[in-house]
Design a protein around this motif. Structure first.
Motif, short mmCIF file in Angstrom:
data_model
loop_
_atom_site.label_atom_id
_atom_site.label_comp_id
_atom_site.label_asym_id
_atom_site.label_seq_id
_atom_site.Cartn_x
_atom_site.Cartn_y
_atom_site.Cartn_z
N GLU A 6 0.88 -1.21 -0.07
CA GLU A 6 -0.04 -0.14 0.15
C GLU A 6 0.88 1.29 0.16
OE1 GLU A 6 -4.01 -1.67 2.58
OE2 GLU A 6 -2.39 -0.38 3.73
N ILE A 7 0.27 2.45 -0.41
CA ILE A 7 1.02 3.70 -0.44
C ILE A 7 0.00 4.55 0.28
CG2 ILE A 7 2.40 3.51 -2.38
CD1 ILE A 7 0.28 5.04 -4.15
N GLN A 8 0.68 5.57 0.96
CA GLN A 8 -0.05 6.65 1.77
C GLN A 8 -0.91 7.52 0.62
OE1 GLN A 8 0.42 6.70 5.30
NE2 GLN A 8 -1.38 7.99 5.15
N SER A 9 -2.02 7.78 0.65
CA SER A 9 -2.75 8.62 0.00
C SER A 9 -3.41 9.73 0.84
CB SER A 9 -3.67 7.91 -1.08
OG SER A 9 -4.27 8.69 -2.07
N GLY A 10 -2.72 10.76 1.03
CA GLY A 10 -3.72 11.61 1.95
C GLY A 10 -3.67 11.10 3.17
N ILE A 11 -4.88 10.64 3.81
CA ILE A 11 -4.91 10.16 5.21
C ILE A 11 -5.21 8.61 5.18
CG2 ILE A 11 -5.55 12.18 6.37
CD1 ILE A 11 -8.39 11.41 6.37
N LYS A 12 -5.31 8.09 3.80
CA LYS A 12 -5.73 6.91 3.58
C LYS A 12 -4.57 5.92 2.94
CE LYS A 12 -8.44 6.98 -0.53
NZ LYS A 12 -9.57 6.46 -1.23
N CYS A 13 -4.68 4.84 3.03
CA CYS A 13 -3.61 3.67 2.28
C CYS A 13 -4.47 3.05 1.14
CB CYS A 13 -3.34 2.98 3.17
SG CYS A 13 -2.27 3.24 4.67
N THR A 14 -3.62 3.15 0.02
CA THR A 14 -4.27 2.37 -1.23
C THR A 14 -3.57 1.58 -1.65
OG1 THR A 14 -4.87 4.75 -1.93
CG2 THR A 14 -5.04 3.07 -3.51
N GLN A 15 -3.72 0.35 -1.94
CA GLN A 15 -3.12 -0.71 -2.66
C GLN A 15 -2.39 -0.56 -3.89
OE1 GLN A 15 -4.86 -4.84 -2.12
NE2 GLN A 15 -3.51 -5.63 -3.77
N CYS A 16 -1.47 -1.05 -4.28
CA CYS A 16 -0.79 -0.65 -5.66
C CYS A 16 -1.65 -1.62 -6.61
CB CYS A 16 0.82 -1.12 -5.36
SG CYS A 16 1.74 -0.09 -4.52
N ALA A 17 -1.89 -0.94 -7.76
CA ALA A 17 -2.47 -1.57 -8.87
C ALA A 17 -1.55 -2.65 -9.51
CB ALA A 17 -3.09 -0.66 -9.87
N LYS A 18 -2.12 -3.58 -10.35
CA LYS A 18 -1.56 -4.40 -11.19
C LYS A 18 -0.41 -3.64 -11.96
CE LYS A 18 -2.23 -7.86 -14.86
NZ LYS A 18 -3.27 -8.59 -15.71
N GLY A 19 0.75 -4.41 -12.20
CA GLY A 19 1.80 -3.76 -12.86
C GLY A 19 2.88 -2.75 -11.86
N PHE A 20 2.33 -2.80 -10.76
CA PHE A 20 3.16 -1.89 -9.66
C PHE A 20 3.21 -2.71 -8.33
CE2 PHE A 20 1.21 0.78 -12.55
CZ PHE A 20 2.38 1.67 -12.93
N TYR A 21 4.18 -2.19 -7.41
CA TYR A 21 4.36 -2.68 -6.25
C TYR A 21 4.83 -1.82 -5.22
CZ TYR A 21 9.51 -2.72 -6.75
OH TYR A 21 10.59 -2.20 -6.64
N SER A 22 4.86 -2.27 -3.96
CA SER A 22 5.17 -1.26 -2.69
C SER A 22 5.72 -2.32 -1.75
CB SER A 22 4.35 -0.34 -2.17
OG SER A 22 4.96 0.22 -1.04
N LEU A 23 6.98 -2.13 -1.18
CA LEU A 23 7.61 -3.28 -0.03
C LEU A 23 7.57 -2.56 1.12
CD1 LEU A 23 9.95 -5.18 -2.05
CD2 LEU A 23 7.75 -5.66 -1.72
N ASN A 24 7.33 -1.04 1.37
CA ASN A 24 7.51 -0.17 2.30
C ASN A 24 6.47 0.05 3.11
OD1 ASN A 24 10.45 0.27 1.73
ND2 ASN A 24 9.71 1.66 0.33
#
Length: 125
Positions: A6-24
């Motif tokens: 997930e990534i920080q999007s304002g005050i909420k978290c959003t899961q990365c879409a197909k073709g992308f990732y996040s390990l932090n």
């Protein structure tokens, strides 16, 4: 707080879409997902799946390495098939580096018990 994938999007978290990732995970969550490495499939979230003949050390690494022995590394799994797996199947697949039958270890260079190395460095029974 955000978790891996997930990534920080304002005050909420959003899961990365197909073709992308996040390990932090939080508090180090990034504000944008990273583009999937060239030699992998990324079905979304924290998932990075090496393509055939490529290897990844573990679920915390985004480094995808070409295996020295063709056919030893990573069963070829496409992201369409993975998209149909349930969470448990996906987690079991992702949390272990994948070597084909008869191989194990870093870059799938070692032969399992009952297998030996041929002259072309393949593991055979």
């Amino acid at each position: 707080p955000c978790i891996k994938g997930e990534i920080q999007s304002g005050i909420k978290c959003t899961q990365c879409a197909k073709g992308f990732y996040s390990l932090n995970p939080a508090p180090n969550a990034t504000t944008s997902c990273l583009l999937c490495p060239d030699n992998a499939n990324c079905p979304g979230g924290k998932n990075i799946l090496p393509k055939l003949d490529y290897w990844r050390k573990d679920e915390n690494s985004s480094l995808i390495i070409k295996c020295p022995n063709s056919g030893s590394c990573q069963i070829d799994i496409n992201s369409e098939r993975i998209g149909k797996w349930n969470v448990i199947e996906l987690e079991n697949f992702l949390f272990e580096p994948k070597c084909n039958r008869g191989y194990y270890g870093n870059l799938c260079l070692n032969c399992r018990k009952g297998f030996g190395k041929s002259s072309n460095k393949n593991c055979i029974e």
